[in-house]
Design an enzyme around this catalytic site. Structure first.
Site, PDB file in Angstrom:
ATOM      1  CG  ASP A  12     -37.631  -1.928  25.864  1.00 28.54           C
ATOM      2  OD1 ASP A  12     -38.015  -2.711  26.813  1.00 28.54           O
ATOM      3  OD2 ASP A  12     -36.489  -1.547  27.155  1.00 28.54           O
ATOM      4  CG  ASP A  36     -33.318 -14.657  23.309  1.00 26.05           C
ATOM      5  OD1 ASP A  36     -34.037 -14.375  24.659  1.00 26.05           O
ATOM      6  OD2 ASP A  36     -32.852 -15.380  23.023  1.00 26.05           O
ATOM      7  CB  SER A 124     -39.701 -14.027  12.602  1.00 24.59           C
ATOM      8  OG  SER A 124     -39.222 -14.896  13.434  1.00 24.59           O
TER       9      SER A 124
END
Length: 171
Positions: A12, A36, A124
């Site tokens: 994480d 995010d 991405s």
């Protein structure tokens, strides 16, 4: 020139004890899903406050893909969050230069901050659909080329498939 130490880890990103964590942000800088959202939730309101200031002062139209900007890390173990906006993957257009720029620009900002350890997510590869093996290749080659002087560049991968793809790219 010695290559930088690049360490893939499964975990994480919000739990990484490094100088800076890179946030796979959206251009609004106001939080979202995936990495995010996790960074904003765990880091707390100070990150959002500084993102709003960045929007007001430097990026009124949002942070462009391939660019990077830093804020506090709030309640995260890191000192800073470096926000970068990855490109959406496309079959019709080669956007790999933009993905490489996310890593290069994040390193530039990290250097300006004086960061020695930086944790990157798989930029991405989530909702922006970049194929994992290709994203890993681009990330690792850019970090190898541009990462001189850092004590550690950590690739923090959430799932087993991403971890395996990035491990293969580091070899």
């Amino acid at each position: 020139m010695p290559k930088p130490r690049i360490n893939p880890v499964q975990g994480d990103i919000t739990e990484q004890d490094v100088d800076a964590v890179v946030n796979a942000a959206n251009s609004s800088l106001l939080g979202g899903g995936g990495v995010d959202g996790a960074i904003h939730r765990r880091g707390g309101p100070d990150i959002l406050a500084e993102c709003r200031k960045l929007r007001a002062e430097r990026f009124p139209d949002g942070l462009p893909a391939g660019q990077a900007a830093a804020t506090t890390a709030g309640r995260l173990p890191a000192r800073w969050v470096i926000h970068t906006v990855g490109p959406v993957w496309s079959r019709q257009e080669d956007r790999s230069g933009l993905l490489a720029s996310c890593h290069r620009e994040s390193l530039r900002v990290a250097r300006e901050l004086g960061a020695r350890t930086v944790a990157f997510p798989a930029i991405s590869t989530g909702v922006y659909r970049w194929p994992l093996k290709d994203a890993a290749r681009i990330a690792v080659s850019t970090l190898q080329e541009e990462g001189e002087g850092f004590a550690e560049l950590r690739l923090v991968l959430f799932g087993k498939e991403a971890y395996e793809a990035f491990c293969a790219a580091v070899l």
